[in-house]
Write a protein that holds these residues in place. Structure first.
Motif, PDB file in Angstrom:
ATOM      1  N   LEU A   1       0.836  -1.195   0.000  1.00  0.00           N
ATOM      2  CA  LEU A   1       0.000   0.000   0.000  1.00  0.00           C
ATOM      3  C   LEU A   1       0.871   1.245   0.000  1.00  0.00           C
ATOM      4  O   LEU A   1       0.643   2.211  -0.727  1.00  0.00           O
ATOM      5  CB  LEU A   1      -0.907  -0.023   1.233  1.00  0.00           C
ATOM      6  CG  LEU A   1      -2.224   0.725   1.091  1.00  0.00           C
ATOM      7  CD1 LEU A   1      -3.089   0.097   0.012  1.00  0.00           C
ATOM      8  CD2 LEU A   1      -2.962   0.740   2.419  1.00  0.00           C
ATOM      9  N   PHE A   2       1.926   1.176   0.841  1.00  0.00           N
ATOM     10  CA  PHE A   2       2.872   2.277   0.926  1.00  0.00           C
ATOM     11  C   PHE A   2       3.495   2.547  -0.438  1.00  0.00           C
ATOM     12  O   PHE A   2       3.600   3.688  -0.885  1.00  0.00           O
ATOM     13  CB  PHE A   2       3.948   1.928   1.969  1.00  0.00           C
ATOM     14  CG  PHE A   2       5.125   2.862   1.967  1.00  0.00           C
ATOM     15  CD1 PHE A   2       5.028   4.121   2.537  1.00  0.00           C
ATOM     16  CD2 PHE A   2       6.330   2.477   1.379  1.00  0.00           C
ATOM     17  CE1 PHE A   2       6.116   4.982   2.533  1.00  0.00           C
ATOM     18  CE2 PHE A   2       7.415   3.343   1.379  1.00  0.00           C
ATOM     19  CZ  PHE A   2       7.309   4.596   1.953  1.00  0.00           C
ATOM     20  N   LEU A   3       3.888   1.458  -1.126  1.00  0.00           N
ATOM     21  CA  LEU A   3       4.508   1.611  -2.442  1.00  0.00           C
ATOM     22  C   LEU A   3       3.533   2.229  -3.445  1.00  0.00           C
ATOM     23  O   LEU A   3       3.907   3.115  -4.215  1.00  0.00           O
ATOM     24  CB  LEU A   3       4.967   0.250  -2.956  1.00  0.00           C
ATOM     25  CG  LEU A   3       6.366  -0.187  -2.521  1.00  0.00           C
ATOM     26  CD1 LEU A   3       6.784  -1.432  -3.305  1.00  0.00           C
ATOM     27  CD2 LEU A   3       7.385   0.926  -2.719  1.00  0.00           C
ATOM     28  N   VAL A   4       2.287   1.757  -3.390  1.00  0.00           N
ATOM     29  CA  VAL A   4       1.286   2.289  -4.320  1.00  0.00           C
ATOM     30  C   VAL A   4       1.093   3.784  -4.084  1.00  0.00           C
ATOM     31  O   VAL A   4       1.122   4.587  -5.017  1.00  0.00           O
ATOM     32  CB  VAL A   4      -0.061   1.540  -4.160  1.00  0.00           C
ATOM     33  CG1 VAL A   4      -1.167   2.254  -4.924  1.00  0.00           C
ATOM     34  CG2 VAL A   4       0.073   0.112  -4.660  1.00  0.00           C
ATOM     35  N   TYR A   5       0.949   4.160  -2.817  1.00  0.00           N
ATOM     36  CA  TYR A   5       0.761   5.577  -2.501  1.00  0.00           C
ATOM     37  C   TYR A   5       1.975   6.402  -2.925  1.00  0.00           C
ATOM     38  O   TYR A   5       1.853   7.517  -3.431  1.00  0.00           O
ATOM     39  CB  TYR A   5       0.502   5.764  -0.998  1.00  0.00           C
ATOM     40  CG  TYR A   5      -0.901   5.381  -0.583  1.00  0.00           C
ATOM     41  CD1 TYR A   5      -1.908   5.219  -1.532  1.00  0.00           C
ATOM     42  CD2 TYR A   5      -1.226   5.172   0.755  1.00  0.00           C
ATOM     43  CE1 TYR A   5      -3.186   4.855  -1.154  1.00  0.00           C
ATOM     44  CE2 TYR A   5      -2.506   4.819   1.136  1.00  0.00           C
ATOM     45  CZ  TYR A   5      -3.489   4.658   0.185  1.00  0.00           C
ATOM     46  OH  TYR A   5      -4.752   4.307   0.549  1.00  0.00           O
ATOM     47  N   LEU A   6       3.151   5.819  -2.716  1.00  0.00           N
ATOM     48  CA  LEU A   6       4.374   6.509  -3.104  1.00  0.00           C
ATOM     49  C   LEU A   6       4.373   6.783  -4.599  1.00  0.00           C
ATOM     50  O   LEU A   6       4.702   7.876  -5.065  1.00  0.00           O
ATOM     51  CB  LEU A   6       5.584   5.640  -2.723  1.00  0.00           C
ATOM     52  CG  LEU A   6       6.935   6.355  -2.699  1.00  0.00           C
ATOM     53  CD1 LEU A   6       6.955   7.390  -1.595  1.00  0.00           C
ATOM     54  CD2 LEU A   6       8.059   5.357  -2.509  1.00  0.00           C
ATOM     55  N   LEU A   7       3.956   5.767  -5.345  1.00  0.00           N
ATOM     56  CA  LEU A   7       3.911   5.884  -6.793  1.00  0.00           C
ATOM     57  C   LEU A   7       2.922   6.971  -7.212  1.00  0.00           C
ATOM     58  O   LEU A   7       3.207   7.799  -8.075  1.00  0.00           O
ATOM     59  CB  LEU A   7       3.493   4.532  -7.392  1.00  0.00           C
ATOM     60  CG  LEU A   7       4.149   4.190  -8.732  1.00  0.00           C
ATOM     61  CD1 LEU A   7       5.620   3.914  -8.548  1.00  0.00           C
ATOM     62  CD2 LEU A   7       3.452   2.994  -9.361  1.00  0.00           C
ATOM     63  N   ILE A   8       1.751   6.936  -6.564  1.00  0.00           N
ATOM     64  CA  ILE A   8       0.739   7.949  -6.884  1.00  0.00           C
ATOM     65  C   ILE A   8       1.286   9.341  -6.582  1.00  0.00           C
ATOM     66  O   ILE A   8       1.143  10.275  -7.374  1.00  0.00           O
ATOM     67  CB  ILE A   8      -0.570   7.690  -6.096  1.00  0.00           C
ATOM     68  CG1 ILE A   8      -1.204   6.387  -6.573  1.00  0.00           C
ATOM     69  CG2 ILE A   8      -1.551   8.846  -6.266  1.00  0.00           C
ATOM     70  CD1 ILE A   8      -2.414   5.963  -5.771  1.00  0.00           C
ATOM     71  N   ALA A   9       1.952   9.465  -5.432  1.00  0.00           N
ATOM     72  CA  ALA A   9       2.493  10.766  -5.043  1.00  0.00           C
ATOM     73  C   ALA A   9       3.494  11.263  -6.087  1.00  0.00           C
ATOM     74  O   ALA A   9       3.468  12.433  -6.479  1.00  0.00           O
ATOM     75  CB  ALA A   9       3.155  10.663  -3.674  1.00  0.00           C
ATOM     76  N   LEU A  10       4.350  10.359  -6.551  1.00  0.00           N
ATOM     77  CA  LEU A  10       5.339  10.758  -7.556  1.00  0.00           C
ATOM     78  C   LEU A  10       4.639  11.201  -8.840  1.00  0.00           C
ATOM     79  O   LEU A  10       4.997  12.215  -9.442  1.00  0.00           O
ATOM     80  CB  LEU A  10       6.287   9.592  -7.847  1.00  0.00           C
ATOM     81  CG  LEU A  10       7.304   9.314  -6.737  1.00  0.00           C
ATOM     82  CD1 LEU A  10       8.130   8.078  -7.061  1.00  0.00           C
ATOM     83  CD2 LEU A  10       8.221  10.527  -6.558  1.00  0.00           C
ATOM     84  N   LEU A  11       3.624  10.443  -9.228  1.00  0.00           N
ATOM     85  CA  LEU A  11       2.884  10.764 -10.435  1.00  0.00           C
ATOM     86  C   LEU A  11       2.241  12.142 -10.311  1.00  0.00           C
ATOM     87  O   LEU A  11       2.291  12.964 -11.227  1.00  0.00           O
ATOM     88  CB  LEU A  11       1.800   9.703 -10.654  1.00  0.00           C
ATOM     89  CG  LEU A  11       1.232   9.609 -12.065  1.00  0.00           C
ATOM     90  CD1 LEU A  11       2.271   9.035 -13.001  1.00  0.00           C
ATOM     91  CD2 LEU A  11      -0.026   8.752 -12.076  1.00  0.00           C
ATOM     92  N   VAL A  12       1.652  12.390  -9.137  1.00  0.00           N
ATOM     93  CA  VAL A  12       0.993  13.676  -8.906  1.00  0.00           C
ATOM     94  C   VAL A  12       2.004  14.811  -9.001  1.00  0.00           C
ATOM     95  O   VAL A  12       1.733  15.862  -9.596  1.00  0.00           O
ATOM     96  CB  VAL A  12       0.291  13.680  -7.529  1.00  0.00           C
ATOM     97  CG1 VAL A  12      -0.098  15.096  -7.131  1.00  0.00           C
ATOM     98  CG2 VAL A  12      -0.928  12.789  -7.557  1.00  0.00           C
TER      99      VAL A  12
END
Lengths: 377, 64, 530
Positions: free
Chosen positions: B6-17
């Protein structure tokens, strides 16, 4: 083949898909509107009927809006010429259609019988009339419409609005109405029980049989109707206006495409099969199958008109050489390319969440739930 | 492990944003402002509502 | 060929139906996000009262929404029915954002609004919240694409005229989407919707507080709307300035009309606070001026010149003269697209094609080759829109904006102290404020669209040739029909709206124990009673 010709043809197909989507989804809601007074004898029954499409009519109506938007964007000259030429008819369509959202939203807000009856009849009118006009508009395209252009592509319509309700157009209008009643009935069958279900089932069978008979009649009529043929025109891939082609008119010419490509006969067959098998499915109490066969029938019916006319879209009866075709009324390559991109991304998305919405609201609409739910129509 | 993914997914989303934010900020500064501004308006208004609940609780049972 | 009465009636019809449509749109734009904010509190804190709020305001929202949808259909039809030349001329570029609006935004808004209303029992809390946010996002994205389309009419970016198809065509989509005018306009309009919704919620909440009804719901709604509104109003004013800045460069004639600037002044120019402009005499009969304010206001510098009407008309004469050969060449190309000489002539003069069209109206037999210098002078005078209505609409809009800012600041101060209900003047004022944002929105559109005249597409397509060639009889018929239908609609809508506001949240059968609380100020959160 060059990219522009492919894009032009693709958008002709996509417009067809939109017109089918519109007919299936909006036609279904309008069918429910047309049937409202007849499948529901009591107020609660009517509310049940209304609430089967309550959560969906607004989303479905976007098919109509998108249909208009797509004609505007992909075939601006058709949008400009047809909407202004058919002015009075378009206004009648519009005026009946804009009453519909209010009918849904306001009808059950107040308890008075007079209030509710008035909105019921509004919903009837806004289901019945737009579907007749929708079909009649397609009939008029087959028939040709009297218009011509100035040098700067300003269009002039030279007919009266009464001619738009010629006998052939009335028949195509009734085909469209029958199919919408069929689809409305199919939706009601899927989401109601008891008396409403039984009456809706009768409507489906009636709509399917009458629709098939009228579709056959229209088909025979078309073989005698003057059809249009492109004699000389710029290359389909060239940027052009309708001022540079030669068109002849010959009786029965709308069947030439079928003669040249016999496989096209499968399209009207699909229309008949959908309506007749759908009637059987309704007889056997299979609402979902009935609905899907009705959708196939729409695809067959609209596909038939498209297959007969291609590449014509809006022939001019007063100046045939200025007829609008796929090649001369379409948007620029750049616009079509961008629009294709947006469509490729968003149409799957729309289909996905629309089906989710139907899934969430699945199941029969019951009178007890409506009376308990303050949000129900 | 689930939390880590979950942490990785959120991290990815944050980077994308962040990447999208940089691009959008460059070519569509007002669109970017709308996005940020709307989120801010909604959240401040929501926080204001929640704050009122606290104030009412205080009024009802003042701390001794 | 072109009937002036028909064009005038078409303009009236479009203006009336568009302004009418925009009575309902702002509330939709803002209300959806306010509903989302309320529901966010419900989902995060679990307090029932916020669910009641979302449902109650949602009900009022839907009454309004139905008319927004209805009248929006009219707009989609009207380009084709009444502005057919326009539709053919720019459909290639203008139709695209409208179609994308349907595809990307309107589907989303409309599909999920059904779930928002009907899905309370069938969706989980979080699912329903997401649905509400999607409705809000969808309605505002709709506005985005519509305003991208409108931005194109104001400042045609990303298009090119193609003489082979006799129309404007898209050649740079990002330029269309990211046009500064479209950006500012979208944010300005969307946030104006937030302001409208805030004033509405604040006014209705104040009504309950005045009558000591539904206090728990009213106080929370008042608080949320006040905060929502104060931030949104600040945003609307900021974006209004940005729009003036961008628009001032893109549309100097609109700017000159907004400021009633008949003569170009050496910078820093003075600002007309109030004036009585006379279009015929091309001067102000009376003015109230502040020196040195206009230039920094418009250009954000002290030294740039802001062109007045006299300069703009002089420029127009040159551009009309340059545009005439473009129209002549185009006529040749219409008959024979392979005419190389005509194509070369067109290429040389195409930048001023729109100005050539402008003089066509006055030229004998509408043949620009025969245009006299008198015709050109008449056409040049046309490039300045009607100053007085634009000047005053603009001032009314700005005054309303500042008034709302002041009001919201007062509301925020008292609600943060949690004693707004004790200040009856504030509550009464809140009620009176309800029409203000609606007036401001309509005035804003008047400035935008009247200021764009005489063009439908700025400097490309004059309004006089954009309309469909209908008979006067058809136009009278359609105007009468709209007048009749729309009058009935607004009466029904207002009746229902007032009725449901009077009934209040208790009428919608909510299970909250706090509803209809008779005693003032005493309230117990639903959660505490469970």
């Amino acid at each position: 083949m060059e990219a522009y010709v492919i894009l032009k043809s693709l958008w002709w197909l996509l417009l067809g898909v939109l017109l089918m989507g519109l007919a299936i989804m909006v036609g279904m809601d309008m069918g429910v509107g047309t049937l409202l007074r007849f499948v529901g004898r009591t107020d609660t029954e009517r509310r049940v009927a209304l609430n089967t499409i309550g959560p969906h009519w607004d989303g479905n109506q976007v098919w109509f809006i998108l249909g208009g938007g797509a004609i505007f964007a992909a075939f601006p000259l058709i949008y400009a010429t047809a909407f202004s030429g058919l002015y009075v008819v378009m206004l009648l369509l519009l005026w009946t259609m804009i009453v519909r959202p209010l009918g849904f939203e306001y009808r059950s807000k107040l308890p008075g019988t007079g209030w509710r009856n008035a909105w019921d009849w509004m919903l009837f009118l806004s289901g019945f009339l737009p579907m007749v006009i929708y079909g009649a508009a397609i009939g008029n395209m087959l028939d040709g419409v009297p218009f011509h252009f100035d040098w700067d592509m300003n269009s002039h319509y030279t007919g009266s609005f009464i001619t738009l309700f010629n006998p052939f157009a009335v028949v195509t209008g009734l085909v469209s109405l029958s199919l919408s009643i069929y689809m409305g009935g199919a939706m009601l069958m899927g989401r109601t029980e008891g008396a409403v279900y039984q009456r809706a089932r009768k409507a489906v069978i009636g709509g399917g049989l009458i629709g098939a008979a009228l579709f056959a009649l229209a088909g025979i009529w078309v073989s005698f109707l003057p059809g249009y043929q492109l004699v000389a025109a710029p290359d389909p891939g060239a940027a052009q206006t309708p001022l540079q082609q030669t068109v002849t008119v010959a009786s029965g010419a709308w069947l030439h495409n079928f003669g040249a490509h016999p496989a096209l006969w499968l399209v009207p067959v699909l229309g008949f099969a959908g309506m007749l098998l759908g009637t059987l499915a309704a007889g056997n109490h299979k609402p979902i199958l009935t609905w899907w066969l009705g959708a196939l029938a729409w695809i067959g019916v609209i596909g038939t008109a498209g297959a007969a006319m291609f590449p014509f879209m809006m022939p001019s009866s007063s100046d045939p050489s200025q007829s609008l075709t796929v090649w001369n009324s379409v948007s620029s390559e750049h616009t079509l390319a961008w629009m294709t991109g947006w469509t490729a991304v968003f149409v799957p998305l729309v289909l996905w969440y629309t089906s989710w919405a139907f899934y969430v609201m699945r199941g029969k609409v019951k009178s007890e739930t409506i009376e308990a739910d303050e949000h129900a129509y | 492990m689930k939390t880590f993914w979950l942490f990785l997914v959120y991290l990815l989303i944050a980077l994308l944003v962040i990447v999208l934010g940089i691009i959008l900020g460059d070519i569509g500064p007002w669109y970017f402002a709308w996005l940020v501004g709307t989120v801010m308006i909604v959240l401040i208004s929501a926080a204001g509502g929640a704050l009122l609940d606290t104030q009412e609780d205080e009024k009802q049972s003042p701390r001794a | 060929m072109i009937n002036g009465t028909v064009v005038a009636l078409s303009r009236w019809q479009f203006a009336m139906t568009a302004l009418y449509h925009f009575l309902f749109v702002p509330l939709t734009l803002g209300m959806t996000f306010l509903l989302a904010a309320m529901e966010t509190v419900y989902v995060t804190t679990g307090k029932q009262i916020y669910r009641d709020m979302a449902q109650f305001w949602g009900k009022l929202f839907l009454i309004n929404f139905a008319l927004g949808v209805s009248t929006g259909l009219t707009m989609e039809f009207e380009f084709g029915t009444n502005w057919s030349f326009y539709s053919g001329f720019v459909g290639d570029i203008f139709g695209a954002p409208l179609a994308i609006e349907g595809l990307m935004a309107f589907f989303m808004e409309s599909t999920f609004v059904g779930l928002m209303a009907f899905g309370w029992q069938r969706l989980t809390k979080v699912q329903h919240l997401i649905v509400t946010y999607l409705v809000a996002l969808g309605s505002n994205l709709s506005a985005l694409w519509i305003l991208v389309a409108n931005g194109f009419m104001q400042d045609p970016q990303g298009a090119k005229f193609n003489p082979l198809t006799m129309r404007m065509e898209l050649h740079d989509f990002p330029a269309l989407l990211f046009s500064p005018d479209a950006q500012d306009k979208f944010v300005h309009t969307s946030i104006a919707g937030y302001v409208t919704a805030s004033v509405f919620v604040l006014g209705v909440s104040a009504y309950y507080m005045l009558h000591q009804r539904h206090m728990a719901l009213a106080k929370r709604s008042f608080r949320m709307a006040a905060l929502f509104g104060v931030l949104a109003t600040a945003g609307v004013i900021t974006l209004g300035d940005a729009l003036g800045f961008v628009g001032g460069h893109a549309q100097p004639s609109k700017l000159a009309a907004m400021e009633a600037m008949w003569h170009t002044e050496a910078p820093p120019a003075s600002f007309n606070v109030a004036a009585i402009p006379s279009q015929r005499e091309q001067r102000n009969l009376w003015t109230l001026q502040i020196p040195c304010v206009l230039t920094p206001l418009i250009t954000h510098t002290m030294t740039q010149t802001v062109p007045g009407v006299d300069t703009l008309e002089a420029q127009a004469v040159q551009r009309i003269k340059n545009g005439i050969p473009a129209v002549e060449a185009l006529k040749e190309l219409s008959g024979n697209p392979n005419d190389a000489q005509a194509m070369a002539q067109f290429d040389a003069h195409q930048a001023d094609l729109g100005y050539g069209f402008l003089v066509q109206r006055y030229a004998p037999n509408q043949d620009v080759a025969l245009a006299t210098s008198g015709d050109i002078a008449k056409a040049a005078r046309d490039v300045i829109p009607q100053v007085a209505p634009i000047f005053w609409s603009f001032r009314v809009m700005v005054a309303m904006g500042l008034l709302m800012l002041a009001f919201f600041i007062a509301a925020v101060i008292f609600t943060l102290r949690n004693d707004a209900e004790k200040h009856r003047w504030l509550l009464k004022l809140a009620l009176w404020m309800i029409p203000v944002p609606f007036v401001a929105c309509e005035m804003g559109w008047l400035v935008a669209e009247l200021g764009r005249q005489p063009w439908t597409v700025y400097q490309m397509l004059p309004t006089w040739m954009a309309a469909s060639s209908h008979s006067v009889g058809y136009m009278v018929f359609s105007l009468a029909g709209f007048l009749l239908l729309y009058s009935i609609f607004i009466a029904v809508e207002m009746y229902l709206m007032v009725k449901f506001i009077r009934l209040g949240p208790s009428a919608h059968g909510s299970e909250s124990p706090t509803r209809g609380g008779g005693s003032a100020g005493t309230y117990a959160p639903a959660a505490m009673l469970k």
